[in-house]
Scaffold this active site. Sequence first.
Site, PDB file in Angstrom:
ATOM      1  N   ASP A 284     -34.706  21.629 -44.824  1.00 24.75           N
ATOM      2  CA  ASP A 284     -34.112  20.632 -45.701  1.00 24.75           C
ATOM      3  C   ASP A 284     -32.579  20.629 -45.546  1.00 24.75           C
ATOM      4  OD1 ASP A 284     -34.779  18.775 -47.912  1.00 24.75           O
ATOM      5  OD2 ASP A 284     -33.502  20.089 -49.103  1.00 24.75           O
TER       6      ASP A 284
ATOM      7  N   GLU B   5     -33.963  18.705 -40.856  1.00 25.61           N
ATOM      8  CA  GLU B   5     -33.654  17.414 -41.484  1.00 25.61           C
ATOM      9  C   GLU B   5     -32.157  17.198 -41.269  1.00 25.61           C
ATOM     10  OE1 GLU B   5     -33.477  14.843 -45.603  1.00 25.61           O
ATOM     11  OE2 GLU B   5     -32.967  16.944 -45.591  1.00 25.61           O
TER      12      GLU B   5
HETATM   13  C1  GLC Z   1     -33.943  16.238 -48.668  1.00 28.14           C
HETATM   14  C2  GLC Z   1     -35.319  15.885 -49.171  1.00 28.14           C
HETATM   15  C3  GLC Z   1     -35.179  15.139 -50.454  1.00 28.14           C
HETATM   16  C4  GLC Z   1     -34.484  16.022 -51.458  1.00 28.14           C
HETATM   17  C5  GLC Z   1     -33.148  16.542 -50.903  1.00 28.14           C
HETATM   18  C6  GLC Z   1     -32.602  17.668 -51.737  1.00 28.14           C
HETATM   19  O1  GLC Z   1     -33.199  15.125 -48.353  1.00 28.14           O
HETATM   20  O2  GLC Z   1     -36.015  15.174 -48.187  1.00 28.14           O
HETATM   21  O3  GLC Z   1     -36.411  14.702 -50.951  1.00 28.14           O
HETATM   22  O4  GLC Z   1     -34.247  15.328 -52.645  1.00 28.14           O
HETATM   23  O5  GLC Z   1     -33.292  17.026 -49.603  1.00 28.14           O
HETATM   24  O6  GLC Z   1     -33.324  18.845 -51.515  1.00 28.14           O
END
Ligand code: GLC
Length: 550
Positions: free
Chosen positions: A211, A276
């Site tokens: 994340d 991500e």
């Molecule tokens: C990422 C996740 C999202 C979340 C954010 C904070 O972007 O995909 O859903 O709110 O991180 O953890």
Amino acid sequence: MTENFDDHPDAVDVRWWHDAVGYEVYIRSFADGDGDGIGDLHGLVERLDHIADLGATLVWVTPIYPSPMADFGYDVADYCGVNPIYGDLDVFDRLVAEAHDRGLKVVVDIVPNHTSDQHPWFVDARSGPDSDYRDYYIWRDPAPDGGPPNNWVSYFGGPAWTFDPASNQYYLHLFLPEQPDLDWANPAVADAFDDVLRFWLDRGIDGFRIDVAQAMGKDGQLRSNPQIGPWDDTAPRWQQWDAFDHRHDILQPSTLDIFRRWNKVVEPYDALLLGETYVFDAGDLARLLPGEGLHVGFWFELMHVGWSAQDVRNAIAAPLERVADRRSIGWALASHDEQRPPTRFAPAADDTQTGEGSRDGADLGRRRALALTTLLFGLPGLPVLYQGEELGLVDGEVSDERRADPVGADVTLSRDGCRTPMPWDRGPGHGFSTATDTWLPMGGRTDDDSAAAQRDDPTSSFSAYRALVKARRETPELLEPDLSWLDRDGETWPHVVAYERGSVVVAANIGSEPIELTGIDGTIVFSTAGRSGEFVDPTLEPADAVIVRR
Ligand code: GLC
């Protein structure tokens, strides 16, 4: 970022994810096995056949940890446990075993940028400046005027700092105040996470989706970011974010050190690090993928691109031109954070450009989404579908009273629409849950939306996506790094996006008129229109795409 990785040699070794097709499971909305109206691990195990039948080979499961659910699991209170609403470690072990039996790799979501404010580390940290875990987080004295220590803003809007009156200090959070950021400059944090990674690796998982991978390291001096646009604290969250040049809060070289370290931890397990990497500059993505840390990083531009051939070409070309090992690019059109593509691409009722006013908007949106997905499935890298894409789902309807997402009270800002439960069966409730009240409403699904209705219908979305996944997996040329553009600038076919992968051509009509692809002939490997055999009349209707072997 200052490091230059241009001289990094292309990776040559073949890893299991190089021919994988991913599938994201948003656990709360996938399948409810215990009847409480919330998806869980039991439900996922029961529905694994659907994912295997689609042909995906990797399942990424969103966070399953104990959490107060301020951000629906992205606020973790225990990194080594399972939230009782989702199951327990025994069911988790069953999931891994059953997935492996079906040839599916299991990737768990790890949330290392921040914890929940209910995590024991933060509960201790908040108890006072001398507490054991205080320096697991980022605390600072107020600025001379009593305000926040610097001008950083949260991805969710507003300042990235919350004042703690008990200690007269602020703590940093790039998301909600309930999601305090960890201090990765503290070696104890890195040590603690090595143990977390090994805990799950030892249970047999095959990788981590990381994340907010771009944001873990922070500027050592916490310098303010240069402001590059007008500040308006009532503007949507992304506009507030875009008012700054984020040179100090994200994309720090120290982040790469964390991934190098993690790479060594996961290597003996042959496990994947899937970031991500939420950046929109392909150079930034390239810097996050030097080849010795993250194995794959998502490229998100396609989630925002409009229905324009030139924009699509540019959005695809940018990371291909910059990232040294193209197989490390993760491609996705949808996720639990973004509007569903058929909704995004449905023309407005008065759309004169497409002349589609009389047509069912959702249907055209679906066809456009499938055409773009076809383009993504022809590229080097890791394609990842989000649950429900294979059913052609539009965003679910969620009334104002039922909104659950902490960000965005209104429909344009909320992520609820893409998170409504999966429709499995025909009939009321659509087989998601035995409960009448589900955590988000089913959102107006029809019987035709359901997996049951689509599974054996050769004209369904599901059949098209299954055929596309098969084409990807069975066409070795599509897995190679090399790609050449056909008509990169759109001089011959302004509304076509087309490229060659060895002797295989992938092309989509991103316009509103039929186009003849003169000179492209061969055998159809996949067609969004369900064509097969020879591509003898090489006409592409609007929003159609083909994969052709010359
Ligand atoms: C990422 C996740 C999202 C979340 C954010 C904070 O972007 O995909 O859903 O709110 O991180 O953890």
